[in-house]
Design a protein around this motif. Structure first.
Motif, PDB file in Angstrom:
ATOM      1  N   VAL A  73       5.728 -15.615 -11.530  1.00 54.23           N
ATOM      2  CA  VAL A  73       5.513 -15.553  -9.987  1.00 54.23           C
ATOM      3  C   VAL A  73       5.851 -14.046  -9.524  1.00 54.23           C
ATOM      4  O   VAL A  73       6.976 -13.819 -10.045  1.00 54.23           O
ATOM      5  N   THR A  74       5.082 -13.527  -8.840  1.00 53.64           N
ATOM      6  CA  THR A  74       5.590 -11.921  -8.419  1.00 53.64           C
ATOM      7  C   THR A  74       5.765 -12.133  -7.031  1.00 53.64           C
ATOM      8  O   THR A  74       6.425 -11.126  -6.347  1.00 53.64           O
ATOM      9  N   THR A  75       5.054 -12.704  -6.349  1.00 57.69           N
ATOM     10  CA  THR A  75       5.317 -12.999  -4.536  1.00 57.69           C
ATOM     11  C   THR A  75       5.732 -14.237  -4.289  1.00 57.69           C
ATOM     12  O   THR A  75       5.305 -15.393  -5.197  1.00 57.69           O
ATOM     13  N   ALA A  76       5.924 -14.564  -2.992  1.00 57.22           N
ATOM     14  CA  ALA A  76       6.549 -16.103  -2.909  1.00 57.22           C
ATOM     15  C   ALA A  76       5.383 -17.039  -2.771  1.00 57.22           C
ATOM     16  O   ALA A  76       4.294 -16.704  -2.441  1.00 57.22           O
ATOM     17  N   THR A  77       5.532 -18.130  -3.398  1.00 57.94           N
ATOM     18  CA  THR A  77       4.673 -19.005  -4.109  1.00 57.94           C
ATOM     19  C   THR A  77       4.806 -20.370  -3.624  1.00 57.94           C
ATOM     20  O   THR A  77       6.054 -20.781  -3.955  1.00 57.94           O
ATOM     21  N   CYS A  78       4.262 -21.021  -2.890  1.00 56.74           N
ATOM     22  CA  CYS A  78       4.198 -22.709  -2.396  1.00 56.74           C
ATOM     23  C   CYS A  78       4.091 -23.357  -3.651  1.00 56.74           C
ATOM     24  O   CYS A  78       2.731 -23.291  -4.003  1.00 56.74           O
TER      25      CYS A  78
ATOM     26  N   PRO B 110      10.406 -14.614  -5.279  1.00 57.03           N
ATOM     27  CA  PRO B 110      11.312 -13.741  -5.821  1.00 57.03           C
ATOM     28  C   PRO B 110      12.062 -12.800  -4.960  1.00 57.03           C
ATOM     29  O   PRO B 110      13.057 -12.141  -5.385  1.00 57.03           O
ATOM     30  N   GLY B 111      11.690 -13.028  -3.808  1.00 57.12           N
ATOM     31  CA  GLY B 111      12.150 -12.480  -2.540  1.00 57.12           C
ATOM     32  C   GLY B 111      13.629 -12.760  -2.151  1.00 57.12           C
ATOM     33  O   GLY B 111      14.588 -12.361  -1.337  1.00 57.12           O
ATOM     34  N   VAL B 112      14.079 -13.984  -2.786  1.00 59.30           N
ATOM     35  CA  VAL B 112      15.382 -14.623  -2.378  1.00 59.30           C
ATOM     36  C   VAL B 112      16.329 -14.474  -3.732  1.00 59.30           C
ATOM     37  O   VAL B 112      15.963 -14.444  -4.812  1.00 59.30           O
ATOM     38  N   THR B 113      17.766 -14.299  -3.378  1.00 59.82           N
ATOM     39  CA  THR B 113      18.589 -14.261  -4.362  1.00 59.82           C
ATOM     40  C   THR B 113      19.565 -15.647  -4.393  1.00 59.82           C
ATOM     41  O   THR B 113      20.120 -15.998  -5.028  1.00 59.82           O
ATOM     42  N   ARG B 114      19.394 -16.428  -3.255  1.00 59.60           N
ATOM     43  CA  ARG B 114      20.015 -17.688  -3.152  1.00 59.60           C
ATOM     44  C   ARG B 114      18.990 -18.615  -2.801  1.00 59.60           C
ATOM     45  O   ARG B 114      17.746 -18.721  -2.400  1.00 59.60           O
ATOM     46  N   ASN B 115      19.546 -19.953  -3.344  1.00 64.70           N
ATOM     47  CA  ASN B 115      18.927 -21.170  -2.986  1.00 64.70           C
ATOM     48  C   ASN B 115      18.848 -21.371  -1.520  1.00 64.70           C
ATOM     49  O   ASN B 115      19.977 -21.701  -1.069  1.00 64.70           O
ATOM     50  N   THR B 116      17.628 -21.332  -1.027  1.00 67.93           N
ATOM     51  CA  THR B 116      17.584 -21.248   0.417  1.00 67.93           C
ATOM     52  C   THR B 116      16.973 -22.577   0.911  1.00 67.93           C
ATOM     53  O   THR B 116      15.922 -22.929   0.597  1.00 67.93           O
ATOM     54  N   HIS B 117      17.574 -23.196   1.973  1.00 73.38           N
ATOM     55  CA  HIS B 117      17.054 -24.673   2.398  1.00 73.38           C
ATOM     56  C   HIS B 117      16.978 -24.413   4.014  1.00 73.38           C
ATOM     57  O   HIS B 117      18.102 -24.295   4.403  1.00 73.38           O
ATOM     58  N   THR B 118      15.827 -24.866   4.434  1.00 71.18           N
ATOM     59  CA  THR B 118      15.804 -24.683   5.832  1.00 71.18           C
ATOM     60  C   THR B 118      15.248 -26.153   6.460  1.00 71.18           C
ATOM     61  O   THR B 118      14.150 -26.586   6.068  1.00 71.18           O
TER      62      THR B 118
END
Ligand SMILES: NC(=O)C1=CN([C@@H]2O[C@H](COP(=O)(O)OP(=O)(O)OC[C@H]3O[C@@H](n4cnc5c(N)ncnc54)[C@H](O)[C@@H]3O)[C@@H](O)[C@H]2O)C=CC1
Ligand SMILES: O=C([O-])CC(=O)C(=O)O
Length: 269
Positions: free
Chosen positions: A167-172, A213-221
């Motif tokens: 994966v090279t771009t954000a992918t759902c 790949p654009g985040v370095t953190r495990n992010t939950h909203t």
């Protein structure tokens, strides 16, 4: 002074070992009495240098403690949970997703006097979600974004031939309810399971999982639309060195949860 409670920890990985070390440094009202692990010899070495080394025991024997914290892979959940619940103890699961298809354990706990206390873990705001769920709730959603390697190994990805390494771009990679998310990603979205239990249940709680790949953190909203309030909350977790799937805040949340079991002053619902 309130009575001291003994704690047993199953699994000495990113969550369990951190928690064990913290308890060994001394937390008022709690005493680390026993640990279990897949490799008992390695566990012995891990706790050998503790100020007060706990006993190293098989999973089922942790139930001799007042509180059993499960911090093992989801596959070991049932053995650890069943022993604690049959013995009428306080059971604190980390692999919360594994509880969703085993809600009979909650009924069994009612019979044995056990309690199941789900910590907020790597998430936030479950106090507000629980409060909102005392009234009318229209919708609850969670969007999880992890660096691709934080999703590696999930059974859902394997079943659908999704290679997050490519994966090279954000992918759902998943969109569905919390029940299915927990089955497909047992080591990645326990937060969605905890959210579901706090709010409107695993069928109605909707989940999106992104390999990003654009985040370095495990992010939950989390987004909640309720009669009393609208909530939008985001947590950005630093992945732990031991296990990048697991945010560093998780063992801290469990320490906070355990303190709440014995402390005189307790903040938050
Ligand atoms: N509730 C939450 O917010 C979160 C939950 N988790 C979940 O918590 C659990 C533990 O996570 P980590 O500490 O990061 O995992 P980890 O992989 O770092 O550690 C698990 C430990 O359990 C041991 N183990 C393996 N089989 C075992 C068995 N049969 N009995 C006892 N121990 C065994 C392993 O050797 C390892 O030391 C996982 O299911 C994970 O998905 C992780 C992050 C957040
Ligand atoms: O640590 C995190 O960000 C969340 C996580 O792994 C989980 O819910 O299983």
């Amino acid at each position: 002074m309130a009575q001291e409670l003994t704690v047993g920890i199953a699994g000495l990985g990113a969550i369990g070992l951190h928690l064990a070390r913290t308890l060994d440094t001394g937390v008022e009202g709690l005493r680390l009495a026993a640990v279990s692990a897949r490799d008992l010899k390695k566990a012995q070495a891990n706790v050998g240098g503790f100020k007060v080394p706990p006993m190293v025991v098989p999973n089922a024997e942790l139930a001799a403690c007042d509180i059993v914290v499960e911090a093992a892979p989801a596959a070991a959940f049932e053995e650890i949970a069943t022993a604690a619940i049959e013995a009428g103890k306080i059971f604190v699961p980390s692999s919360v997703g594994a509880l969703l298809p085993r809600m009979h354990l909650v009924d069994r706990a009612k019979q044995t006097g056990a309690r199941i206390i789900v910590p907020t873990g790597a998430l936030l705001g479950l106090d507000a979600v629980r409060a909102a769920a005392e009234g009318e709730v229209e919708s609850v959603t969670i969007e999880t974004r992890k660096p691709p390697r934080g999703l590696e190994g999930a059974p859902y990805l394997k079943q659908h031939a999704i290679d997050v390494g490519a994966v090279t771009t954000a992918t759902c990679v998943f969109k569905g309810n919390a029940f299915d998310a927990a089955q497909g990603f047992p080591a990645n979205v326990n937060v969605a399971a905890a959210l579901a239990l706090a709010g409107i249940g695993p069928e109605r709680t909707m989940v999106e999982i992104w390999a990003d790949p654009g985040v370095t953190r495990n992010t939950h909203t989390i987004r909640v639309e309720a009669a009393a309030a609208r909530l939008t909350m985001t947590i950005e977790n630093v992945p732990s060195e031991e296990n990048p799937r697991t945010g560093k805040i998780t063992p801290l949340s469990i320490v906070a949860c355990l303190r709440g079991l014995t402390s005189t002053l307790k903040v938050g619902s």
